[in-house]
Design an enzyme around this catalytic site. Structure first.
Site, PDB file in Angstrom:
ATOM      1  N   LYS A   1      -9.649   7.596   1.163  1.00 29.93           N
ATOM      2  CA  LYS A   1     -10.142   6.214   1.099  1.00 29.93           C
ATOM      3  C   LYS A   1     -11.597   6.101   1.545  1.00 29.93           C
ATOM      4  O   LYS A   1     -12.272   5.121   1.239  1.00 29.93           O
ATOM      5  CB  LYS A   1      -9.255   5.298   1.950  1.00 29.93           C
ATOM      6  CG  LYS A   1      -7.862   5.104   1.370  1.00 29.93           C
ATOM      7  CD  LYS A   1      -7.024   4.127   2.179  1.00 29.93           C
ATOM      8  CE  LYS A   1      -5.620   3.994   1.621  1.00 29.93           C
ATOM      9  NZ  LYS A   1      -4.744   5.163   1.929  1.00 29.93           N
TER      10      LYS A   1
ATOM     11  N   HIS B   1      -3.262   8.348   5.478  1.00 27.72           N
ATOM     12  CA  HIS B   1      -3.391   7.002   4.918  1.00 27.72           C
ATOM     13  C   HIS B   1      -4.811   6.515   5.219  1.00 27.72           C
ATOM     14  O   HIS B   1      -5.465   5.952   4.353  1.00 27.72           O
ATOM     15  CB  HIS B   1      -2.329   6.093   5.538  1.00 27.72           C
ATOM     16  CG  HIS B   1      -2.287   4.712   4.965  1.00 27.72           C
ATOM     17  ND1 HIS B   1      -2.180   4.471   3.618  1.00 27.72           N
ATOM     18  CD2 HIS B   1      -2.348   3.485   5.564  1.00 27.72           C
ATOM     19  CE1 HIS B   1      -2.170   3.160   3.406  1.00 27.72           C
ATOM     20  NE2 HIS B   1      -2.272   2.535   4.562  1.00 27.72           N
TER      21      HIS B   1
ATOM     22  N   GLU C   1      -1.883   5.761  13.147  1.00 27.79           N
ATOM     23  CA  GLU C   1      -1.546   6.941  12.350  1.00 27.79           C
ATOM     24  C   GLU C   1      -1.895   8.222  13.111  1.00 27.79           C
ATOM     25  O   GLU C   1      -1.118   9.186  13.110  1.00 27.79           O
ATOM     26  CB  GLU C   1      -2.277   6.912  11.005  1.00 27.79           C
ATOM     27  CG  GLU C   1      -1.874   8.080  10.105  1.00 27.79           C
ATOM     28  CD  GLU C   1      -2.525   8.051   8.725  1.00 27.79           C
ATOM     29  OE1 GLU C   1      -3.478   7.279   8.515  1.00 27.79           O
ATOM     30  OE2 GLU C   1      -2.067   8.826   7.860  1.00 27.79           O
TER      31      GLU C   1
ATOM     32  N   CYS D   1       0.811  -1.220   0.000  1.00 23.78           N
ATOM     33  CA  CYS D   1       0.000   0.000   0.000  1.00 23.78           C
ATOM     34  C   CYS D   1       0.844   1.270   0.000  1.00 23.78           C
ATOM     35  O   CYS D   1       0.304   2.372  -0.074  1.00 23.78           O
ATOM     36  CB  CYS D   1      -0.945  -0.026   1.191  1.00 23.78           C
ATOM     37  SG  CYS D   1      -1.733  -1.631   1.360  1.00 23.78           S
TER      38      CYS D   1
ATOM     39  N   HIS E   1      -9.642   1.621  -0.767  1.00 28.35           N
ATOM     40  CA  HIS E   1      -8.191   1.481  -0.679  1.00 28.35           C
ATOM     41  C   HIS E   1      -7.663   0.911  -1.993  1.00 28.35           C
ATOM     42  O   HIS E   1      -7.926  -0.239  -2.326  1.00 28.35           O
ATOM     43  CB  HIS E   1      -7.854   0.563   0.497  1.00 28.35           C
ATOM     44  CG  HIS E   1      -6.396   0.563   0.864  1.00 28.35           C
ATOM     45  ND1 HIS E   1      -5.414   1.077   0.046  1.00 28.35           N
ATOM     46  CD2 HIS E   1      -5.757   0.096   1.976  1.00 28.35           C
ATOM     47  CE1 HIS E   1      -4.243   0.923   0.629  1.00 28.35           C
ATOM     48  NE2 HIS E   1      -4.420   0.342   1.797  1.00 28.35           N
TER      49      HIS E   1
ATOM     50  N   PHE F   1       1.525  -3.116   3.974  1.00 18.73           N
ATOM     51  CA  PHE F   1       1.872  -4.445   4.484  1.00 18.73           C
ATOM     52  C   PHE F   1       3.364  -4.662   4.241  1.00 18.73           C
ATOM     53  O   PHE F   1       3.894  -4.266   3.201  1.00 18.73           O
ATOM     54  CB  PHE F   1       1.097  -5.534   3.725  1.00 18.73           C
ATOM     55  CG  PHE F   1      -0.312  -5.749   4.220  1.00 18.73           C
ATOM     56  CD1 PHE F   1      -0.877  -4.932   5.188  1.00 18.73           C
ATOM     57  CD2 PHE F   1      -1.074  -6.794   3.707  1.00 18.73           C
ATOM     58  CE1 PHE F   1      -2.178  -5.143   5.636  1.00 18.73           C
ATOM     59  CE2 PHE F   1      -2.371  -7.011   4.150  1.00 18.73           C
ATOM     60  CZ  PHE F   1      -2.923  -6.186   5.109  1.00 18.73           C
TER      61      PHE F   1
END
Lengths: 84, 415
Positions: free
Chosen positions: B337, B307, B318, B167, B342, B401
């Site tokens: 998002k 994010h 975050e 991502c 996403h 990830f």
């Protein structure tokens, strides 16, 4: 399977895989130049013709043909007596 | 424009392009973001009946034939089709650049590569045998397929590379693309990300690991970053590309400059293959590095495009990192998002585009579905309509990830 049947199968495979018109697929048409086929197309075309005709042709042999009629010659050589 | 390797050229953003569930052109895209409604719907690209999660944010009304001939489109996975289309739009947006082919570069990001083709071909060997595998499987599924396509279609003969950091891929592609311009390896770089992973196997795996929202009864309410009722992310697909250009070159040709890509930070969590480091140290240091790289002080930042995935773990981590770097609730934050889902390897690039549009418009779009802010997230989130943002530098975050973190800092062109 006679020559006319083989030719029809080839026209069919070329229009589907190469996106060319039926008229473009003449016996003298050069696959790479006239029909704009690249190495990936030729590999796909070989597989498609084997499936349509029911023959098995060594990959290396397919790499040596340049025209539509040469392709048909090659496939004819590999037809079993029962198929031809 | 080729200078010594140690010189640091400034980087102008002169073109943008997107393909997303919120729109396939910049105007539609921005207007949809501003409306602040999620684009998540039941999946239409295949029959999702029986899937644990049967909804996603799919790109609608995209015809690859607008960019490719029939044969070209057939030989490209949807990930590359979307990427090439967004890159083509970005280049058109940049106008006549006059950069020679060998001074052009391309950097693409993707998390998965050609997922649709991969999943369609999984049965090839067991069903049809070794001899009946498509010769196109490899060129259609390789992660760098989009970079190759962009290079071929736009005569890019300078550096080309692909970033594959889940991502964070899209943001890192933009950051690494900027480095090519900075160091003088290229005068124009097409940088972005593309992803189309709305496919049964991939969706099922994300669902099994508990990463996806399971709000199947109300898909449009599922992506709710920083909300107390969030339960996972919503899969999106699409692409975003930026034209990164040598600043002096852009100014000399009178290009419209969206902003300057001033800073790029990246770190790794070294913690867990899917979970973020709970102390948020990787994210925090990443933002600090981006600020230092841009020579921007934390208190100069006016807005952050988070994010903000809508997973329980990411958003709180975050938020904590943001508060540590900038102080709690010091400026408006939003999560794109919430509207488009996403986009995995495209997310960071599309969100970079969003940040530049925010800079141009002077307003931030709302975070959709944010009804009750998670008390663990001490942030000033934009909700219910747009929020005016003063002129100043903005930051966009992406965390992936594998523990990959990337932050980008953009500065207004006038500054």
């Amino acid at each position: 399977m006679n020559r006319d049947d083989l030719f029809k199968a080839m026209v069919d495979a070329c229009t589907e895989i190469l996106g060319v018109s039926e008229d473009a697929v003449t016996p003298d048409a050069v696959l790479r130049e006239d029909l704009n086929a690249d190495s990936l197309d030729l590999a796909e075309l070989a597989m498609a013709m084997e499936d349509r005709v029911g023959v098995s042709v060594p990959d290396q042999a397919f790499k040596r043909v340049t025209t539509v009629s040469e392709t048909l010659d090659l496939i004819e050589q590999h037809l079993t007596p029962a198929q031809s | 424009m080729s200078g010594p390797v140690h010189a640091r050229h400034r980087v102008a953003v002169t073109g943008l392009g997107v393909k997303t569930a919120a729109g396939n052109d910049l105007t539609t895209y921005w207007n949809t973001l501003v409306a602040g409604r999620s684009m998540a719907r039941r999946i239409t690209s295949f029959d999702p009946t029986g899937l644990m999660v049967d909804f996603a944010c799919e790109v609608r009304d995209f015809d690859p034939r607008d960019y490719l001939d029939a044969k070209g489109a057939k030989r490209m996975d949807r990930t590359a089709q979307l990427g090439l289309a967004a890159a083509t739009d970005a280049l058109a947006d940049a106008g006549a650049h006059g950069v020679a082919p060998e001074r052009r570069g391309v950097v693409t990001g993707t998390g998965h590569g050609g997922t649709t083709t991969q999943e369609a071909e999984y049965g090839a060997v067991p069903d049809r045998g070794y001899g009946r595998v498509s010769p196109h499987y490899v060129p259609m599924t390789m992660a760098n397929a989009t970079a190759g396509a962009v290079s071929i279609h736009h005569d890019v003969r300078g550096p080309s590379l692909t970033i594959c950091t889940a991502c964070a891929s899209g943001a890192q592609a933009v950051g690494e693309g900027a480095r090519l311009v900075r160091e003088g390896a290229a005068d124009l770089v097409l940088a972005g990300g593309s992803e189309s992973a709305v496919a049964p196997l991939t969706m099922s795996s994300f669902a099994r690991m508990g990463a996806l929202s399971t709000r199947t009864a109300e898909p449009e309410r599922a992506s709710r970053p920083f909300d107390t009722d969030r339960d996972g992310f919503v899969m999106g697909e699409g692409a975003g590309f930026l034209v990164l250009e040598n600043w002096d070159h852009a100014v000399a040709r009178g290009a419209t400059i969206y902003g300057e890509l001033a800073g790029y930070g990246r770190t790794s969590d070294a913690h867990h293959i899917t979970a973020p480091s709970p102390d948020g140290a990787g994210a925090r240091i990443c933002m600090e590095l981006a600020l230092a790289d841009a020579q921007v002080a934390a208190d100069e930042i006016v807005h952050v495009n988070a994010h903000g995935t809508s997973t329980p773990l990411n958003d709180v981590t975050e938020a904590r990192a943001l508060a540590e770097v900038f102080g709690a609730g010091r400026f408006p934050v939003t999560s794109t998002k919430s509207v488009i889902g996403h986009l995995i390897g495209a997310a960071g690039a599309v969100e970079a585009v969003t940040t530049l549009l925010t800079m141009r418009e002077g307003v931030a779009h709302p975070t959709a579905n944010l009804e009750q802010l998670d008390p663990e997230c001490d942030l000033d989130l934009v909700t219910e309509g747009v929020r005016k943002i003063p002129e100043g530098p903005m930051l966009s975050n992406s965390f992936g990830f594998g523990g990959h973190n990337a932050s980008l800092v953009f500065r207004p062109a006038a500054a």
